[in-house]
Scaffold this motif. Structure first.
Motif, short mmCIF file in Angstrom:
data_model
loop_
_atom_site.label_atom_id
_atom_site.label_comp_id
_atom_site.label_asym_id
_atom_site.label_seq_id
_atom_site.Cartn_x
_atom_site.Cartn_y
_atom_site.Cartn_z
N ASP A 22 -5.41 15.11 10.56
CA ASP A 22 -5.84 13.71 9.87
C ASP A 22 -5.60 14.13 7.88
O ASP A 22 -5.51 15.39 8.15
CB ASP A 22 -6.43 12.11 10.54
CG ASP A 22 -7.84 13.17 9.90
OD1 ASP A 22 -7.66 14.26 9.91
OD2 ASP A 22 -8.49 12.16 10.51
N GLU A 23 -5.38 12.74 7.29
CA GLU A 23 -5.85 13.77 6.43
C GLU A 23 -6.89 14.07 5.78
O GLU A 23 -6.84 15.28 5.32
CB GLU A 23 -5.37 11.97 4.94
CG GLU A 23 -5.37 11.90 3.76
CD GLU A 23 -4.42 12.84 3.34
OE1 GLU A 23 -3.23 12.68 4.08
OE2 GLU A 23 -4.75 13.41 2.49
N SER A 42 0.87 16.15 10.11
CA SER A 42 -0.38 15.82 8.82
C SER A 42 1.10 14.54 8.03
O SER A 42 0.86 15.22 6.68
CB SER A 42 -0.63 16.41 8.89
OG SER A 42 -2.16 15.65 7.77
N GLY A 79 0.95 12.14 5.69
CA GLY A 79 0.26 11.17 3.77
C GLY A 79 -0.04 13.00 3.59
O GLY A 79 0.68 13.34 2.20
N HIS A 80 -0.77 14.08 3.91
CA HIS A 80 -0.49 15.11 2.70
C HIS A 80 0.46 16.30 2.94
O HIS A 80 1.05 16.95 2.24
CB HIS A 80 -1.73 16.26 4.15
CG HIS A 80 -1.98 17.55 3.30
ND1 HIS A 80 -3.07 16.67 2.28
CD2 HIS A 80 -1.62 18.58 3.13
CE1 HIS A 80 -3.57 18.44 2.23
NE2 HIS A 80 -2.80 19.57 3.00
#
Ligand code: SAH
Ligand code: AVI
Length: 307
Positions: A26-27, A99, A101-102
């Motif tokens: 995740d982020e 992932s 947002g990243h």
């Protein structure tokens, strides 16, 4: 139930409880991985950067003119920047990562750093079917870039499937540029996954935080400990979360019982010999055309063409 939830439940019902390493990211997991790459114990990144810097002209020559560079598991595209600085007429750069947002923030940064470059990010799980965008400029060839030795996080059959997918994505006249970690002194490897600052432990435990937040599970993070042991015979690090008590975890409508000391396998990190990796690449339809290593021969970057 979503495919992901079915996969998580199925993994936790196996005799050796397992959660796929893709759930690390995740982020926060992506940020923790970036912190791992800066650790003194994590030799992989320094060795790969050394190889990239020392050989980038030759690599850029092999990639050639007007190629599409497709990166699997691009993360922060750290090593890619070295290539991008030497590839001024790419048709497109296509970073693929789970992932979300990243990936968006890395792509935004890359567009700012390389204004003429067509950056076409793809959010996807590359172990499942996904499609790639068509660049505006027609590429003369596709080069699949897979740095970081992420291939090592797959067991043999899954690694072979992934190499075959990359072979297909490379297409006629295409190639693969891949980072492959090498077998070496067991202590060096053992330390890389048991750093003094405890970042790898945090990265491992964060998987449970990610599952709690995104999939509604109720793992108690304080009841698990990080473990990473290099199995020299198998040539792989076995990364696990060890239950510190007898406990029950709710995963959707399923109750998962864990004994005190029982483990959840979260990741393998395979280390290869050059010959071992070459035979896998060949079985997937590639020829290893060029191998570069760092001075200490800790890590390799390999340029593989289609047979
Ligand atoms: N290539 C970068 C990052 C390596 S970390 C480097 O060498 O530094 C592994 C990366 O692969 C992470 O960014 C993670 O989000 C991504 N990843 C892992 N499993 C994935 C999957 N199944 N599908 C897509 N991306 C995945
Ligand atoms: C992404 N992958 C190659 C890393 C590795 O070294 O296997 C993930 C990692 N796990 C613990 N530390 C780093």
């Amino acid at each position: 139930m979503s495919i992901e939830m079915q996969e998580i439940v199925a993994g936790l019902k196996q005799p050796q409880k397992t959660i796929s390493p893709k759930y690390f990211y995740d982020e926060r997991g992506s940020q923790l991985f970036d912190k791992i790459t800066e650790l003194p114990e994590y030799y992989l990144t320094d060795a790969e950067l050394e190889i990239m810097r020392a050989n980038v002209d030759e690599m850029a020559g092999l990639v050639g003119k007007t190629a599409s560079l497709i990166e699997f598991g691009s993360g922060s595209s750290l090593k890619t920047r070295i290539l991008l600085e030497h590839l001024d007429d790419l048709a497109a750069y296509v970073p693929v990562d789970i992932s979300e947002g990243h990936l968006w923030s890395s792509a935004r940064q890359l567009r700012a750093e390389f204004p003429g470059l067509d950056v076409l990010p793809v959010v996807a799980d590359f172990t499942r079917t996904f499609s790639l965008p068509t660049p505006t400029v027609m590429p003369l060839k596709n080069v699949v870039y897979f740095p970081g030795s992420t291939i090592g996080n797959f067991e043999h059959d899954d690694a072979m499937n992934l190499l075959r997918v990359m072979h297909q994505e490379a297409g006629d006249g295409g190639a693969m540029l891949i980072g492959v970690d090498l077998q070496k002194d067991a202590h060096i490897i053992q330390h890389a996954y048991n750093d003094d600052a405890g970042v790898t432990a945090e990265f491992n435990l964060n998987m449970l935080r990610h599952l709690n937040r995104s999939y509604g599970t109720n793992f108690d993070l304080d009841s698990f400990e990080h473990s990473a042991i290099y199995d020299e015979d198998e040539g792989r690090v076995v990364i696990e979360l060890v239950s510190q008590a007898e406990q029950t975890v709710e995963v959707g409508n399923t109750e998962i019982e864990l004994a005190d000391g029982e483990t959840i396998l979260t990741e393998y990190s395979h280390k290869y010999t050059l010959a071992g990796f070459a035979s896998m690449a060949e079985a997937a339809g590639f020829t290893v055309a060029k191998v570069w290593t760092d001075k200490e021969e800790l890590f390799s970057v390999q340029y593989c063409t289609r047979l």
